[in-house]
Design a protein around this motif. Structure first.
Motif, short mmCIF file in Angstrom:
data_model
loop_
_atom_site.label_atom_id
_atom_site.label_comp_id
_atom_site.label_asym_id
_atom_site.label_seq_id
_atom_site.Cartn_x
_atom_site.Cartn_y
_atom_site.Cartn_z
N ARG A 137 0.80 -1.22 0.00
CA ARG A 137 0.00 0.00 0.00
C ARG A 137 0.83 1.28 0.00
NH1 ARG A 137 -2.47 -0.64 6.15
NH2 ARG A 137 -0.49 -1.13 7.18
N ASN A 138 2.08 1.20 0.40
CA ASN A 138 2.97 2.35 0.36
C ASN A 138 4.41 1.86 0.25
OD1 ASN A 138 4.14 1.98 3.11
ND2 ASN A 138 2.08 2.55 3.81
N ARG A 139 5.33 2.78 0.22
CA ARG A 139 6.73 2.43 -0.05
C ARG A 139 7.63 2.56 1.18
NH1 ARG A 139 7.67 3.48 -6.36
NH2 ARG A 139 5.50 3.17 -7.01
N VAL A 140 7.03 2.44 2.33
CA VAL A 140 7.78 2.49 3.59
C VAL A 140 7.77 1.09 4.20
CG1 VAL A 140 8.04 3.60 5.83
CG2 VAL A 140 7.01 4.86 3.92
N GLY A 141 8.89 0.41 4.08
CA GLY A 141 9.02 -0.92 4.64
C GLY A 141 9.62 -0.90 6.04
N MET A 142 9.34 -1.94 6.78
CA MET A 142 9.96 -2.15 8.09
C MET A 142 11.01 -3.23 7.93
SD MET A 142 8.12 -3.42 11.60
CE MET A 142 9.02 -4.41 12.79
N GLY A 198 -0.01 0.55 12.22
CA GLY A 198 0.70 1.83 12.09
C GLY A 198 1.08 2.20 10.67
N GLY A 199 0.75 1.33 9.71
CA GLY A 199 0.85 1.73 8.31
C GLY A 199 1.95 1.11 7.48
N ALA A 200 2.73 0.19 8.03
CA ALA A 200 3.84 -0.38 7.26
C ALA A 200 3.36 -0.97 5.94
CB ALA A 200 4.54 -1.46 8.08
N GLY A 201 4.04 -0.60 4.85
CA GLY A 201 3.69 -1.17 3.56
C GLY A 201 4.10 -2.63 3.48
N LEU A 202 5.34 -2.92 3.85
CA LEU A 202 5.84 -4.29 3.91
C LEU A 202 6.60 -4.46 5.21
CD1 LEU A 202 6.33 -7.07 2.50
CD2 LEU A 202 8.52 -6.12 1.74
N ILE A 203 6.24 -5.45 5.98
CA ILE A 203 6.98 -5.82 7.18
C ILE A 203 7.89 -6.99 6.84
CG2 ILE A 203 6.79 -6.85 9.48
CD1 ILE A 203 4.13 -5.36 9.79
N ALA A 240 -4.75 -6.65 9.55
CA ALA A 240 -4.47 -5.24 9.85
C ALA A 240 -4.10 -4.44 8.60
CB ALA A 240 -3.36 -5.14 10.89
N GLY A 241 -4.05 -5.11 7.44
CA GLY A 241 -3.88 -4.38 6.19
C GLY A 241 -2.48 -4.33 5.62
N SER A 242 -1.55 -5.07 6.20
CA SER A 242 -0.18 -5.03 5.72
C SER A 242 0.21 -6.37 5.10
CB SER A 242 0.78 -4.68 6.86
OG SER A 242 2.07 -4.37 6.36
N HIS A 243 1.42 -6.43 4.55
CA HIS A 243 2.01 -7.66 4.02
C HIS A 243 3.28 -7.95 4.81
CE1 HIS A 243 -0.58 -6.51 0.60
NE2 HIS A 243 -0.64 -7.81 0.38
N ILE A 255 11.19 0.59 15.71
CA ILE A 255 11.22 0.05 17.07
C ILE A 255 10.47 0.97 18.02
CG2 ILE A 255 12.72 -0.40 19.06
CD1 ILE A 255 14.82 -1.48 17.17
N THR A 256 10.75 2.25 17.90
CA THR A 256 10.23 3.22 18.87
C THR A 256 8.92 3.86 18.45
OG1 THR A 256 11.75 4.81 17.86
CG2 THR A 256 12.46 3.76 19.89
N HIS A 257 8.48 3.63 17.20
CA HIS A 257 7.26 4.28 16.71
C HIS A 257 6.39 3.25 15.98
CE1 HIS A 257 10.36 7.43 17.00
NE2 HIS A 257 9.36 8.12 17.54
N PRO A 258 5.50 2.58 16.70
CA PRO A 258 4.64 1.59 16.05
C PRO A 258 3.74 2.20 14.98
CG PRO A 258 3.87 2.06 18.28
CD PRO A 258 5.20 2.72 18.15
N ASP A 259 3.52 3.51 15.05
CA ASP A 259 2.66 4.22 14.09
C ASP A 259 3.49 5.09 13.15
OD1 ASP A 259 3.46 5.84 16.22
OD2 ASP A 259 1.66 7.09 16.15
N LEU A 260 4.67 4.63 12.79
CA LEU A 260 5.61 5.46 12.02
C LEU A 260 4.99 6.05 10.76
CD1 LEU A 260 9.35 4.81 11.40
CD2 LEU A 260 7.89 5.32 9.46
N VAL A 261 4.34 5.23 9.94
CA VAL A 261 3.79 5.74 8.69
C VAL A 261 2.69 6.76 8.96
CG1 VAL A 261 2.46 5.11 6.64
CG2 VAL A 261 4.45 3.76 7.29
N LYS A 262 1.85 6.48 9.93
CA LYS A 262 0.81 7.44 10.29
C LYS A 262 1.42 8.78 10.71
CE LYS A 262 -3.05 4.55 11.93
NZ LYS A 262 -3.86 4.24 13.12
N ARG A 263 2.50 8.72 11.45
CA ARG A 263 3.15 9.97 11.89
C ARG A 263 3.65 10.76 10.69
NH1 ARG A 263 5.59 10.17 17.67
NH2 ARG A 263 4.56 8.45 18.74
#
Length: 380
Positions: free
Chosen positions: A20-25, A52-57, A96-99, A335-343
């Motif tokens: 869904r986006n280009r921010v991977g964990m 929290g919005g991760a595109g790919l975990i 939760a909507g992620s891959h 690690i410190t921001h479970p909602d990183l993409v939302k932020r």
């Protein structure tokens, strides 16, 4: 959403899925799996970051066999109990909507025969050649021992088979794909690096021979997952005592990346040089410092390109806009921001303070959430 980060929020096709986006964990070893079996606390951790919005975990490194790694309590994927536990996590992440990709991990020579899991394995510490790495911090063993001289693996095909079996287990567990851990001085890198690989058979010597093991592992993973296979590479070396002279590094990784890209991988993660993972021996830094993106990105024609190591959302958006990356992979800030993409989407700062003493272990086995799932989300 800021125009400066807009390129991060476009969907991206990876293999046969679309994220869904280009921010991977990126993979983050967190030592929360006593007995090597994932648990409900780990499920909570991954689901938090999916919400929290991760595109790919990409999971923490998952051991394909029992190994006495310096990271105790790492999870595995070699038995049915582990597969069932991972399946709960993948199901919940998808809900939760992620891959989610499983990072498959063999640490090779940076294991220890006295570590509990290595004892349970009943096999030596294996590596391409009987050459020990310098350093090592086995904090869970008496006396803080360093690395030992490994046993040269007799037939690398036996380990390739273990990777393939781990991939089959990962598929059964519901993962969207697998990422081969080819970075940070672990087994794949040990075969690639001429300082750790002194073999004189088809697995050592020339660039082509030193690349053979990693390429054959990728082919085995593809037999299971098709297009949904990736590899993570850190050509600068440093960590775990790997690194070659610059020209040899360029020649080796240029060949490996070119050949890997012909396999129709989902993506290749290029890990930039990081001073945090460099080490020093006899007054000299171990890494071979060079611009990883400029040196290798142009060789990748088929796979998508993730860039990792110290990438901020703002820099990542520019890398994507400039065509130097298709996506970014962020580590520590997740690690410190479970909602990183939302932020990032809402212009909120990444200002949670890391709980350094509990990054790799909670206060106790009964309180593993500390420093793991107890970081607050921002107010929206």
């Amino acid at each position: 959403m800021s125009p400066e980060t807009a390129s991060l929020f476009q969907p991206l096709e990876l293999g046969n899925i679309t994220i869904r986006n280009r921010v991977g964990m990126s993979a983050l070893t967190r030592n929360r799996a006593p007995g090597t079996v994932p648990n409900d606390i780990m499920d909570e951790y991954y689901v938090q970051r999916a919400v929290g919005g991760a595109g790919l975990i990409v999971t923490e490194g998952i051991l394909i066999t029992r190994q006495g790694t310096e990271w105790p309590h790492a999870p595995g994927i070699w038995n049915s109990e582990q597969v069932s536990a991972w399946k709960k996590i993948t199901n919940d992440v998808h809900t939760a909507g992620s891959h989610i990709y499983a990072q498959l991990w063999h640490v090779g020579r940076v294991s220890h025969p006295d570590a509990p899991e290595q004892k349970l394995a009943g096999v030596p510490v294996y590596a391409p050649s009987a050459i020990s790495a310098r350093g090592g911090k086995f904090r869970h063993l008496p006396g803080l021992p360093g690395y030992v001289t490994p046993t040269a693996v007799d037939d690398p095909w036996t380990i390739i088979k273990q990777f393939k079996e781990a991939a089959a287990n990962a598929k059964e567990a519901g993962f969207d794909g697998v990422e081969l851990h080819g970075a940070n001085g672990y087994l794949i890198t040990q075969f690639l690096d001429s300082n750790s690989n002194k073999r004189t058979d088809q697995w050592g010597g020339s660039v082509e021979n030193r690349s053979r093991f990693g390429l054959e592992v990728l082919k085995a993973l593809i037999e299971v997952f098709g297009k949904n296979v990736a590899v993570k590479l850190s050509p600068a070396g440093g960590y775990n005592d790997v690194g070659m002279p610059l020209q040899e590094t360029l020649d080796t990784f240029s060949y490996f990346i070119t050949e890997a890209d012909k396999l129709n991988l989902a993506y290749i993660t290029l890990v930039r040089y990081s001073a945090l993972t460099d080490v020093e021996f006899e007054g000299k830094k171990r890494a071979t410092i060079h611009d990883i993106v400029e040196s290798y990105r142009h060789l990748i024609k088929n796979a998508k390109v993730f860039v990792n190591a110290g990438v901020t959302p703002e820099e990542g958006a520019k890398l994507i806009s400039d065509g130097k990356a298709d996506a970014i992979s962020i580590g520590f800030s997740w690690i410190t921001h479970p909602d990183l993409v939302k932020r990032v989407q809402h212009g909120k700062p990444l200002n949670n303070i890391p709980d350094i003493p509990h990054l790799q272990w909670g206060k106790s086995e009964k309180d593993l959430r500390v420093g793991y799932t107890d970081y607050p989300e921002a107010e929206y």
